[in-house]
Design a protein around this motif. Structure first.
Motif, PDB file in Angstrom:
ATOM      1  N   ALA A   1       0.825  -1.212   0.000  1.00  0.00           N
ATOM      2  CA  ALA A   1       0.000   0.000   0.000  1.00  0.00           C
ATOM      3  C   ALA A   1       0.859   1.262   0.000  1.00  0.00           C
ATOM      4  CB  ALA A   1      -0.928  -0.009   1.209  1.00  0.00           C
ATOM      5  N   ILE A   2       1.952   1.254   0.746  1.00  0.00           N
ATOM      6  CA  ILE A   2       2.849   2.409   0.795  1.00  0.00           C
ATOM      7  C   ILE A   2       3.482   2.647  -0.581  1.00  0.00           C
ATOM      8  CG2 ILE A   2       5.056   3.216   1.722  1.00  0.00           C
ATOM      9  CD1 ILE A   2       4.219   1.878   4.369  1.00  0.00           C
ATOM     10  N   LEU A   3       3.911   1.571  -1.233  1.00  0.00           N
ATOM     11  CA  LEU A   3       4.495   1.709  -2.572  1.00  0.00           C
ATOM     12  C   LEU A   3       3.476   2.271  -3.556  1.00  0.00           C
ATOM     13  CD1 LEU A   3       6.593  -1.569  -2.955  1.00  0.00           C
ATOM     14  CD2 LEU A   3       7.419   0.736  -2.475  1.00  0.00           C
ATOM     15  N   GLN A   4       2.238   1.759  -3.516  1.00  0.00           N
ATOM     16  CA  GLN A   4       1.218   2.246  -4.450  1.00  0.00           C
ATOM     17  C   GLN A   4       0.861   3.698  -4.165  1.00  0.00           C
ATOM     18  OE1 GLN A   4       0.026   0.402  -7.152  1.00  0.00           O
ATOM     19  NE2 GLN A   4      -0.599   2.471  -7.708  1.00  0.00           N
ATOM     20  N   GLN A   5       0.812   4.066  -2.903  1.00  0.00           N
ATOM     21  CA  GLN A   5       0.529   5.454  -2.546  1.00  0.00           C
ATOM     22  C   GLN A   5       1.626   6.386  -3.061  1.00  0.00           C
ATOM     23  OE1 GLN A   5       0.309   6.097   1.668  1.00  0.00           O
ATOM     24  NE2 GLN A   5      -0.481   8.176   1.452  1.00  0.00           N
ATOM     25  N   GLU A   6       2.868   5.960  -2.968  1.00  0.00           N
ATOM     26  CA  GLU A   6       3.988   6.775  -3.442  1.00  0.00           C
ATOM     27  C   GLU A   6       3.947   6.924  -4.963  1.00  0.00           C
ATOM     28  OE1 GLU A   6       7.056   9.341  -3.008  1.00  0.00           O
ATOM     29  OE2 GLU A   6       5.874   8.441  -1.405  1.00  0.00           O
ATOM     30  N   VAL A   7       3.611   5.849  -5.674  1.00  0.00           N
ATOM     31  CA  VAL A   7       3.482   5.921  -7.133  1.00  0.00           C
ATOM     32  C   VAL A   7       2.385   6.911  -7.507  1.00  0.00           C
ATOM     33  CG1 VAL A   7       2.701   4.615  -9.154  1.00  0.00           C
ATOM     34  CG2 VAL A   7       4.428   3.651  -7.652  1.00  0.00           C
ATOM     35  N   ASP A   8       1.247   6.817  -6.849  1.00  0.00           N
ATOM     36  CA  ASP A   8       0.142   7.732  -7.143  1.00  0.00           C
ATOM     37  C   ASP A   8       0.537   9.183  -6.874  1.00  0.00           C
ATOM     38  OD1 ASP A   8      -1.377   5.536  -7.850  1.00  0.00           O
ATOM     39  OD2 ASP A   8      -2.438   5.439  -5.924  1.00  0.00           O
TER      40      ASP A   8
ATOM     41  N   TYR B   1      10.187  -3.295  -4.991  1.00  0.00           N
ATOM     42  CA  TYR B   1      10.918  -3.508  -3.743  1.00  0.00           C
ATOM     43  C   TYR B   1      10.891  -5.007  -3.438  1.00  0.00           C
ATOM     44  CZ  TYR B   1      12.653  -2.579   0.950  1.00  0.00           C
ATOM     45  OH  TYR B   1      13.431  -2.536   2.075  1.00  0.00           O
ATOM     46  N   PRO B   2      11.988  -5.577  -2.945  1.00  0.00           N
ATOM     47  CA  PRO B   2      12.008  -7.021  -2.668  1.00  0.00           C
ATOM     48  C   PRO B   2      11.137  -7.394  -1.458  1.00  0.00           C
ATOM     49  CG  PRO B   2      14.096  -6.011  -2.054  1.00  0.00           C
ATOM     50  CD  PRO B   2      13.288  -4.945  -2.722  1.00  0.00           C
ATOM     51  N   TYR B   3      10.677  -8.644  -1.439  1.00  0.00           N
ATOM     52  CA  TYR B   3       9.859  -9.139  -0.333  1.00  0.00           C
ATOM     53  C   TYR B   3      10.651  -9.310   0.965  1.00  0.00           C
ATOM     54  CZ  TYR B   3       5.802 -10.105  -3.225  1.00  0.00           C
ATOM     55  OH  TYR B   3       4.709  -9.980  -4.033  1.00  0.00           O
TER      56      TYR B   3
ATOM     57  N   GLN C   1      13.516   0.356  -6.720  1.00  0.00           N
ATOM     58  CA  GLN C   1      13.783   0.453  -8.157  1.00  0.00           C
ATOM     59  C   GLN C   1      12.654   1.236  -8.823  1.00  0.00           C
ATOM     60  OE1 GLN C   1      14.165  -3.523  -9.628  1.00  0.00           O
ATOM     61  NE2 GLN C   1      15.786  -4.047  -8.191  1.00  0.00           N
ATOM     62  N   TYR C   2      13.004   2.349  -9.459  1.00  0.00           N
ATOM     63  CA  TYR C   2      12.043   3.200 -10.152  1.00  0.00           C
ATOM     64  C   TYR C   2      12.219   3.026 -11.655  1.00  0.00           C
ATOM     65  CZ  TYR C   2      11.394   5.692  -5.738  1.00  0.00           C
ATOM     66  OH  TYR C   2      11.112   6.021  -4.441  1.00  0.00           O
ATOM     67  N   GLU C   3      11.119   2.901 -12.370  1.00  0.00           N
ATOM     68  CA  GLU C   3      11.141   2.869 -13.829  1.00  0.00           C
ATOM     69  C   GLU C   3      10.122   3.898 -14.315  1.00  0.00           C
ATOM     70  OE1 GLU C   3      10.395  -1.076 -15.255  1.00  0.00           O
ATOM     71  OE2 GLU C   3      11.721  -1.950 -13.737  1.00  0.00           O
ATOM     72  N   VAL C   4      10.606   4.941 -14.967  1.00  0.00           N
ATOM     73  CA  VAL C   4       9.750   6.018 -15.445  1.00  0.00           C
ATOM     74  C   VAL C   4       9.839   6.073 -16.957  1.00  0.00           C
ATOM     75  CG1 VAL C   4       9.207   8.472 -15.252  1.00  0.00           C
ATOM     76  CG2 VAL C   4      10.294   7.311 -13.342  1.00  0.00           C
TER      77      VAL C   4
ATOM     78  N   LEU D   1      10.090  -9.457  -6.507  1.00  0.00           N
ATOM     79  CA  LEU D   1       9.832  -8.065  -6.152  1.00  0.00           C
ATOM     80  C   LEU D   1       8.340  -7.788  -6.071  1.00  0.00           C
ATOM     81  CD1 LEU D   1      12.353  -6.355  -8.599  1.00  0.00           C
ATOM     82  CD2 LEU D   1      12.696  -6.805  -6.183  1.00  0.00           C
ATOM     83  N   MET D   2       7.926  -7.013  -5.068  1.00  0.00           N
ATOM     84  CA  MET D   2       6.566  -6.486  -5.078  1.00  0.00           C
ATOM     85  C   MET D   2       6.612  -5.218  -5.918  1.00  0.00           C
ATOM     86  SD  MET D   2       6.095  -4.929  -1.236  1.00  0.00           S
ATOM     87  CE  MET D   2       6.580  -6.402  -0.377  1.00  0.00           C
ATOM     88  N   ARG D   3       5.569  -4.971  -6.667  1.00  0.00           N
ATOM     89  CA  ARG D   3       5.600  -3.878  -7.627  1.00  0.00           C
ATOM     90  C   ARG D   3       4.328  -3.043  -7.531  1.00  0.00           C
ATOM     91  NH1 ARG D   3       8.685  -3.514 -12.415  1.00  0.00           N
ATOM     92  NH2 ARG D   3       9.433  -5.575 -11.858  1.00  0.00           N
ATOM     93  N   ALA D   4       4.502  -1.747  -7.571  1.00  0.00           N
ATOM     94  CA  ALA D   4       3.387  -0.809  -7.663  1.00  0.00           C
ATOM     95  C   ALA D   4       3.517  -0.117  -9.019  1.00  0.00           C
ATOM     96  CB  ALA D   4       3.434   0.203  -6.537  1.00  0.00           C
ATOM     97  N   TYR D   5       2.405   0.079  -9.693  1.00  0.00           N
ATOM     98  CA  TYR D   5       2.412   0.566 -11.062  1.00  0.00           C
ATOM     99  C   TYR D   5       1.350   1.645 -11.204  1.00  0.00           C
ATOM    100  CZ  TYR D   5       1.688   0.440 -16.117  1.00  0.00           C
ATOM    101  OH  TYR D   5       1.556   0.787 -17.423  1.00  0.00           O
TER     102      TYR D   5
END
Length: 141
Positions: free
Chosen positions: A32-39, A106-108, A76-79, A128-132
Motif C-alpha cells: 500500500a505504501i508503494l502504491q501510494q507513493e506511485v500515485d 521492492y524485494p519481499y 527500483q524506479y522505472e519512469v 519483487l513487489m511492484r506498484a504501477y
C-alpha cells in the motif's frame, strides 16, 4: 515418541498461527505504501507545472519511503512515457495527452519465510513487489 512428534507439530502450527498475520500485515502495508507513493509521484509529475518525474523527485520519494523502514538502495524506479521514451530528466517534458508511466519495485525480504513451517511455499528469493501507475500529462507548452 508419538507424543513428542505431536507436540512439535502442534507447536509449529500454533507458532505459525500467532506470527503469520503479523508478517502478512507488514506485506500488505508495504504494498500500500508503494502504491501510494506511485500515485503521489504521478500526481505531481503529470501536473501542468512539471510534465516529468525528475531524479530530484525520486530522491525525495526515497527519503519518504525510508521513514517507513524501506531500504533506499533496494527501491527500483522505472519512469517512461506512453510514447516509449525513458523519463528521468528535467529536459524532456511530456505534453498534454501523453501518459507518464511509473513502476516502483521492492524485494519481499523473506517476509513469507514463516509459511515454510507448515509447508506453504514462500515467495522465492529475488521476487519483487511492484506498484504501477499511469497518468495522462496536463503539461502544455
Amino acid at each position: 515418541m508419538k507424543q513428542i512428534l505431536a507436540f512439535i507439530m502442534f507447536s509449529t502450527i500454533i507458532c505459525w498461527m500467532m506470527f503469520s498475520p503479523i508478517y502478512k500485515h507488514v506485506l500488505i502495508t508495504r504494498q500500500a505504501i508503494l502504491q501510494q507513493e506511485v500515485d503521489y509521484l504521478l500526481e505531481i509529475g503529470a501536473s501542468g507545472q512539471y510534465g516529468f518525474i525528475s531524479g530530484n523527485m525520486v530522491d525525495q520519494s526515497k527519503r519518504r519511503l525510508a521513514r517507513f523502514g524501506l531500504k533506499t538502495e533496494k527501491l527500483q524506479y522505472e519512469v517512461s512515457s506512453t510514447a516509449g521514451q525513458l523519463l528521468l530528466n528535467d529536459g524532456y517534458r511530456v505534453g498534454r495527452g501523453e501518459g507518464i508511466v511509473l513502476s516502483l519495485s521492492y524485494p519481499y525480504e523473506r517476509l513469507t519465510a514463516i509459511d515454510a513451517l507448515i509447508g506453504i511455499e514462500s515467495v522465492p528469493e529475488g521476487q519483487l513487489m511492484r506498484a504501477y501507475g499511469l497518468r495522462m500529462s496536463e503539461y502544455v507548452e
